[in-house]
Design a protein around this motif. Structure first.
Motif, PDB file in Angstrom:
ATOM      1  N   PHE A  48      -4.018  17.114  -2.427  1.00 12.09           N
ATOM      2  CA  PHE A  48      -3.595  15.727  -2.619  1.00 12.09           C
ATOM      3  C   PHE A  48      -2.518  15.341  -1.607  1.00 12.09           C
ATOM      4  O   PHE A  48      -2.550  14.251  -1.026  1.00 12.09           O
ATOM      5  N   ARG A  49      -1.540  16.241  -1.417  1.00 12.86           N
ATOM      6  CA  ARG A  49      -0.450  15.932  -0.489  1.00 12.86           C
ATOM      7  C   ARG A  49      -0.968  15.755   0.936  1.00 12.86           C
ATOM      8  O   ARG A  49      -0.456  14.911   1.685  1.00 12.86           O
ATOM      9  N   LYS A  50      -1.979  16.539   1.308  1.00 18.08           N
ATOM     10  CA  LYS A  50      -2.568  16.389   2.635  1.00 18.08           C
ATOM     11  C   LYS A  50      -3.189  15.001   2.800  1.00 18.08           C
ATOM     12  O   LYS A  50      -3.017  14.340   3.833  1.00 18.08           O
ATOM     13  N   THR A  51      -3.925  14.567   1.754  1.00 12.40           N
ATOM     14  CA  THR A  51      -4.524  13.230   1.792  1.00 12.40           C
ATOM     15  C   THR A  51      -3.445  12.154   1.819  1.00 12.40           C
ATOM     16  O   THR A  51      -3.529  11.175   2.582  1.00 12.40           O
ATOM     17  N   TYR A  52      -2.414  12.354   0.998  1.00 13.22           N
ATOM     18  CA  TYR A  52      -1.309  11.385   0.922  1.00 13.22           C
ATOM     19  C   TYR A  52      -0.611  11.252   2.285  1.00 13.22           C
ATOM     20  O   TYR A  52      -0.324  10.144   2.754  1.00 13.22           O
ATOM     21  N   THR A  53      -0.339  12.385   2.921  1.00  8.82           N
ATOM     22  CA  THR A  53       0.348  12.376   4.225  1.00  8.82           C
ATOM     23  C   THR A  53      -0.478  11.630   5.268  1.00  8.82           C
ATOM     24  O   THR A  53       0.058  10.841   6.065  1.00  8.82           O
ATOM     25  N   GLY A  54      -1.801  11.869   5.274  1.00  6.43           N
ATOM     26  CA  GLY A  54      -2.668  11.182   6.239  1.00  6.43           C
ATOM     27  C   GLY A  54      -2.688   9.695   6.007  1.00  6.43           C
ATOM     28  O   GLY A  54      -2.629   8.899   6.974  1.00  6.43           O
ATOM     29  N   GLN A  55      -2.753   9.256   4.735  1.00  5.54           N
ATOM     30  CA  GLN A  55      -2.786   7.823   4.434  1.00  5.54           C
ATOM     31  C   GLN A  55      -1.451   7.161   4.778  1.00  5.54           C
ATOM     32  O   GLN A  55      -1.419   6.040   5.291  1.00  5.54           O
ATOM     33  N   LYS A  56      -0.359   7.858   4.488  1.00 10.47           N
ATOM     34  CA  LYS A  56       0.970   7.300   4.808  1.00 10.47           C
ATOM     35  C   LYS A  56       1.152   7.179   6.327  1.00 10.47           C
ATOM     36  O   LYS A  56       1.689   6.180   6.828  1.00 10.47           O
ATOM     37  N   LYS A  57       0.688   8.189   7.043  1.00 16.06           N
ATOM     38  CA  LYS A  57       0.776   8.132   8.504  1.00 16.06           C
ATOM     39  C   LYS A  57      -0.047   6.981   9.053  1.00 16.06           C
ATOM     40  O   LYS A  57       0.373   6.281   9.984  1.00 16.06           O
ATOM     41  N   SER A  58      -1.222   6.763   8.476  1.00  9.32           N
ATOM     42  CA  SER A  58      -2.070   5.655   8.897  1.00  9.32           C
ATOM     43  C   SER A  58      -1.382   4.319   8.657  1.00  9.32           C
ATOM     44  O   SER A  58      -1.426   3.412   9.504  1.00  9.32           O
ATOM     45  N   ARG A  90       0.825  -1.200   0.000  1.00 11.83           N
ATOM     46  CA  ARG A  90       0.000   0.000   0.000  1.00 11.83           C
ATOM     47  C   ARG A  90       0.865   1.259   0.000  1.00 11.83           C
ATOM     48  O   ARG A  90       0.601   2.228  -0.728  1.00 11.83           O
ATOM     49  N   LYS A  91       1.931   1.250   0.803  1.00  5.28           N
ATOM     50  CA  LYS A  91       2.832   2.400   0.862  1.00  5.28           C
ATOM     51  C   LYS A  91       3.550   2.602  -0.470  1.00  5.28           C
ATOM     52  O   LYS A  91       3.786   3.744  -0.903  1.00  5.28           O
ATOM     53  N   ALA A  92       3.894   1.482  -1.149  1.00  7.66           N
ATOM     54  CA  ALA A  92       4.553   1.593  -2.448  1.00  7.66           C
ATOM     55  C   ALA A  92       3.613   2.229  -3.476  1.00  7.66           C
ATOM     56  O   ALA A  92       4.030   3.073  -4.290  1.00  7.66           O
ATOM     57  N   LEU A  93       2.327   1.833  -3.439  1.00  4.43           N
ATOM     58  CA  LEU A  93       1.345   2.427  -4.349  1.00  4.43           C
ATOM     59  C   LEU A  93       1.149   3.908  -4.070  1.00  4.43           C
ATOM     60  O   LEU A  93       1.038   4.727  -4.996  1.00  4.43           O
ATOM     61  N   LEU A  94       1.113   4.265  -2.758  1.00  7.23           N
ATOM     62  CA  LEU A  94       0.973   5.671  -2.389  1.00  7.23           C
ATOM     63  C   LEU A  94       2.162   6.491  -2.887  1.00  7.23           C
ATOM     64  O   LEU A  94       2.009   7.614  -3.388  1.00  7.23           O
ATOM     65  N   GLU A  95       3.339   5.907  -2.749  1.00  7.23           N
ATOM     66  CA  GLU A  95       4.548   6.597  -3.191  1.00  7.23           C
ATOM     67  C   GLU A  95       4.529   6.804  -4.708  1.00  7.23           C
ATOM     68  O   GLU A  95       4.898   7.878  -5.216  1.00  7.23           O
ATOM     69  N   GLN A  96       4.097   5.756  -5.405  1.00  7.18           N
ATOM     70  CA  GLN A  96       4.014   5.864  -6.863  1.00  7.18           C
ATOM     71  C   GLN A  96       2.997   6.927  -7.276  1.00  7.18           C
ATOM     72  O   GLN A  96       3.243   7.746  -8.169  1.00  7.18           O
ATOM     73  N   GLU A  97       1.837   6.937  -6.591  1.00  5.99           N
ATOM     74  CA  GLU A  97       0.807   7.930  -6.897  1.00  5.99           C
ATOM     75  C   GLU A  97       1.307   9.337  -6.604  1.00  5.99           C
ATOM     76  O   GLU A  97       1.025  10.291  -7.356  1.00  5.99           O
ATOM     77  N   GLN A 115      -0.273   1.555  11.494  1.00  9.53           N
ATOM     78  CA  GLN A 115      -0.686   0.149  11.408  1.00  9.53           C
ATOM     79  C   GLN A 115       0.529  -0.772  11.436  1.00  9.53           C
ATOM     80  O   GLN A 115       0.510  -1.824  12.091  1.00  9.53           O
ATOM     81  N   ALA A 116       1.594  -0.388  10.733  1.00 11.08           N
ATOM     82  CA  ALA A 116       2.812  -1.203  10.715  1.00 11.08           C
ATOM     83  C   ALA A 116       3.429  -1.295  12.107  1.00 11.08           C
ATOM     84  O   ALA A 116       3.879  -2.367  12.536  1.00 11.08           O
ATOM     85  N   LYS A 117       3.430  -0.167  12.836  1.00 10.18           N
ATOM     86  CA  LYS A 117       3.979  -0.164  14.195  1.00 10.18           C
ATOM     87  C   LYS A 117       3.152  -1.038  15.124  1.00 10.18           C
ATOM     88  O   LYS A 117       3.689  -1.783  15.951  1.00 10.18           O
ATOM     89  N   GLU A 118       1.813  -0.972  14.996  1.00  9.19           N
ATOM     90  CA  GLU A 118       0.935  -1.809  15.813  1.00  9.19           C
ATOM     91  C   GLU A 118       1.172  -3.285  15.533  1.00  9.19           C
ATOM     92  O   GLU A 118       1.164  -4.116  16.442  1.00  9.19           O
ATOM     93  N   LEU A 119       1.380  -3.616  14.257  1.00  9.21           N
ATOM     94  CA  LEU A 119       1.642  -5.012  13.884  1.00  9.21           C
ATOM     95  C   LEU A 119       2.976  -5.490  14.458  1.00  9.21           C
ATOM     96  O   LEU A 119       3.091  -6.624  14.934  1.00  9.21           O
ATOM     97  N   GLU A 120       3.987  -4.635  14.421  1.00  7.30           N
ATOM     98  CA  GLU A 120       5.288  -5.005  14.993  1.00  7.30           C
ATOM     99  C   GLU A 120       5.173  -5.230  16.490  1.00  7.30           C
ATOM    100  O   GLU A 120       5.770  -6.171  17.038  1.00  7.30           O
ATOM    101  N   THR A 121       4.401  -4.360  17.171  1.00  8.38           N
ATOM    102  CA  THR A 121       4.192  -4.528  18.609  1.00  8.38           C
ATOM    103  C   THR A 121       3.477  -5.833  18.894  1.00  8.38           C
ATOM    104  O   THR A 121       3.850  -6.585  19.817  1.00  8.38           O
ATOM    105  N   GLU A 122       2.445  -6.130  18.096  1.00 10.33           N
ATOM    106  CA  GLU A 122       1.682  -7.362  18.280  1.00 10.33           C
ATOM    107  C   GLU A 122       2.549  -8.581  18.005  1.00 10.33           C
ATOM    108  O   GLU A 122       2.482  -9.581  18.720  1.00 10.33           O
ATOM    109  N   GLU A 123       3.393  -8.480  16.987  1.00  8.24           N
ATOM    110  CA  GLU A 123       4.292  -9.597  16.663  1.00  8.24           C
ATOM    111  C   GLU A 123       5.264  -9.861  17.811  1.00  8.24           C
ATOM    112  O   GLU A 123       5.504 -11.014  18.194  1.00  8.24           O
ATOM    113  N   THR A 124       5.817  -8.779  18.394  1.00  6.61           N
ATOM    114  CA  THR A 124       6.731  -8.933  19.528  1.00  6.61           C
ATOM    115  C   THR A 124       6.032  -9.580  20.716  1.00  6.61           C
ATOM    116  O   THR A 124       6.587 -10.475  21.381  1.00  6.61           O
TER     117      THR A 124
END
Length: 564
Positions: free
Chosen positions: A475-485, A447-454, A489-498
């Motif tokens: 657009f950049r405001k929307t992009y920043t919010g989606q990337k932050k989200s 998802r992040k790769a697609l956002l970066e490409q867009e 999510q990635a940080k939460e998954l890493e915490t859950e994995e640990t």
């Protein structure tokens, strides 16, 4: 001194860190042989850590741990132990030290903490002078250098141990005075820092202790009177510099052992007893008591707080009470002794449910068929010292051990009943969760790769003039919010994995440790150390038992109830 501290701080390379605020514990240590004013002084260590935290906004120092007069060759230090307990309770998640030599000079154990224990607990470790920060990925390359430094620190400690030991031995042979790590209550160092002089406010308390004990007051009664008069304990006096309690102080109860040490210490009649214990860091020998005839008494070393007649009179009373007690024990009509263990294996594991003070093992007597039987109980230590501060609850050792044994057997039955499921289904469940997390992490990466490409495509349109400034900003405001989200999510998954990996490891350890105890017919010392973490006794006979690996048992019980 400030220039030295700033030099270390400015030399740190800038690193990109997360915005998480780490709750840090500042660990300070001063050796017995260290100077009290040099670069390793407590004040310098504290100042260096404070300046570091001010320059690094993601670190907040919330606690301070001080081992004053403790060697770095062993990690059995009071403040260090409290810090590790706070790390396990998640009260802090970062450790700051001036340099690795303050942390410890035993290189194998120091490396174990830095490379294994702290990463397992999710703890950030910072050594300011060594410019090491475990949150900085670039510092991983320096772990070998750290190990070599720790090895040099240990070699240095052993060399210093030989030199300091030789110095002390020469002074003892010449009957010269030297400062001990702790100054006796009632004294302070003189202006030249070469000998003791009377600290009058504390000395008056010492005089009252000797006077009242000589008049017939017991040590327990002295503890009660000092507490009722709001007199701070010697350790509190060293920390605060106050004799009596102020509104911001929490008054602690004097220990009878503290009174006993004061009454027996010849320092209060002007003499100093040296060479009471002997140890050798360089040979790995622990501290051991030296026979009385080999100890060295320096007479008339400093001004006395009590006169010789008073001191000797107190010693006579102490000896008389000891003889009377020994005679009573010898001629008592006790015909049986009821106890589960010779040693107190439940020491510091049984607590009062009300005041949370540790319960101590005590001897009691009862009549059985008109004959006296001796047995052991656990009583609230607060009530034993000051009866008004807590009630007289107690629990018999034998009854407590039977309850603990039954509780452990109940959990063992749960483990044995789920043996195959633990080995297969639970393991499979963990692996399934980890696979799901890995799948979600990959989805977020895509998802992040697609956002970066867009983003690149929209930026190209903007530079070509096919997108207005307002449109691109939106657009950049929307992009920043989606990337932050995605990042969250990635940080939460890493915490859950640990967490999942830790749970899986804990269950394996718990299963192995508890199954090794299967077949015991009574509570053993190994069962206590392996299974019992804390016991609280309440006035209504209720007992709250916290087992080791209790979180694992709760998870297993929840898992079996849910059928999955």
């Amino acid at each position: 001194m400030a220039r030295t501290a700033n030099r270390y701080l400015k030399a740190q390379p800038p690193t990109a860190r997360s915005k998480e605020i780490f709750l840090a514990g500042n660990y300070l240590r001063l050796s017995v042989d260290s100077d009290y004013t040099g670069s390793d002084s407590l004040e310098n260590q504290r100042k260096l850590a404070k300046e570091y935290a001010e320059k690094n906004k993601d670190v907040s120092i919330v606690k301070e741990y001080i081992d004053d007069g403790k060697s770095g060759t062993s990690f059995d230090r009071p403040a260090f132990t409290r810090m590790i307990d706070d790390l396990k309770r998640k009260e802090i998640n970062c450790v700051i030290v001036k340099d690795l030599s303050r942390f410890g000079r035993e290189y194998i154990e120091a490396g174990n903490y830095i490379e294994k224990v702290f990463p397992f607990l999710g703890v950030r470790f910072i050594s300011i002078v060594d410019r090491y920060d475990s949150c900085d990925a670039g510092c991983d390359k320096e772990l070998l250098l750290i190990s070599l430094k720790n090895l040099m620190h240990e070699m240095y400690a052993r060399d210093i141990s030989k030199k300091v030991g030789s110095t002390f031995q020469i002074k003892q042979e010449k009957r010269m005075f030297y400062r001990s790590s702790t100054i006796p209550y009632g004294y302070k160092m003189d202006e030249s820092n070469e000998n003791y002089c009377i600290d009058e406010p504390a000395a008056e308390i010492v005089r009252q202790i000797f006077k009242r004990y000589r008049q017939g007051m017991s040590q327990y009664e002295l503890c009660r009177q000092l507490y009722q008069n709001n007199v701070l304990t010697p350790s509190q006096y060293r920390q605060t510099g106050r004799i009596f309690k102020s509104p911001e102080d929490t008054l602690k109860i004097w220990q009878s052992s503290t009174i006993n040490r004061i009454l027996k210490n010849p320092v209060y009649m002007g003499d100093v007893l040296r060479h009471k214990t002997q140890q050798s860091f360089c040979e790995g020998k622990k501290s051991a008591k030296v026979p009385d005839e080999e100890q060295i008494l320096l007479t008339g070393n400093h001004s006395p707080i009590v006169d010789k007649d008073t001191f000797l009179s107190v010693q006579n009373r102490l000896a008389q009470i000891k003889e009377e007690f020994a005679a009573y024990r010898m001629h008592s009509d006790v015909i049986a002794k009821s106890k589960v263990f010779e040693a107190d294996v439940l020491e510091n594991k049984v607590f009062c449910g009300s005041c949370k003070a540790v319960m101590v093992r005590a001897v009691e007597y009862r009549k059985v068929n008109e004959k006296t039987e001796q047995y052991k109980v656990y009583r609230c230590s607060t009530h034993r010292k000051i009866s008004d501060c807590c009630d007289s609850r107690y629990i018999e050792e034998q009854a407590l051990c039977e309850i603990l044994y039954c509780t452990i057997q109940e959990q063992l039955l749960l483990i044995k009943g789920l043996k195959k499921q633990i080995e297969n289904d639970v393991q499979f469940s963990f692996e399934g969760k980890l696979r799901h997390i890995e799948h979600e992490k990959q989805r977020i990466t895509n998802r992040k790769a697609l956002l970066e490409q867009e983003y690149l495509e929209q930026y190209a349109r903007y530079t070509e003039g096919r997108l207005t400034v307002d449109e691109f900003q939106e657009f950049r405001k929307t992009y920043t919010g989606q990337k932050k989200s995605c990042d969250m999510q990635a940080k939460e998954l890493e915490t859950e994995e640990t967490k999942i990996r830790k749970k899986r490891t804990s269950i394996k350890k718990m299963f192995s440790a508890w199954m090794a105890l299967d077949g015991e017919t009574r509570l053993t010392e190994a069962m206590v150390h392996c299974c019992i973490e804390r016991v609280e006794v309440f006035q209504d006979k209720r007992i709250d038992i916290r087992l080791s690996y209790q979180d694992c048992f709760a998870m297993l019980e929840k898992w079996t109830e849910g059928g999955k």
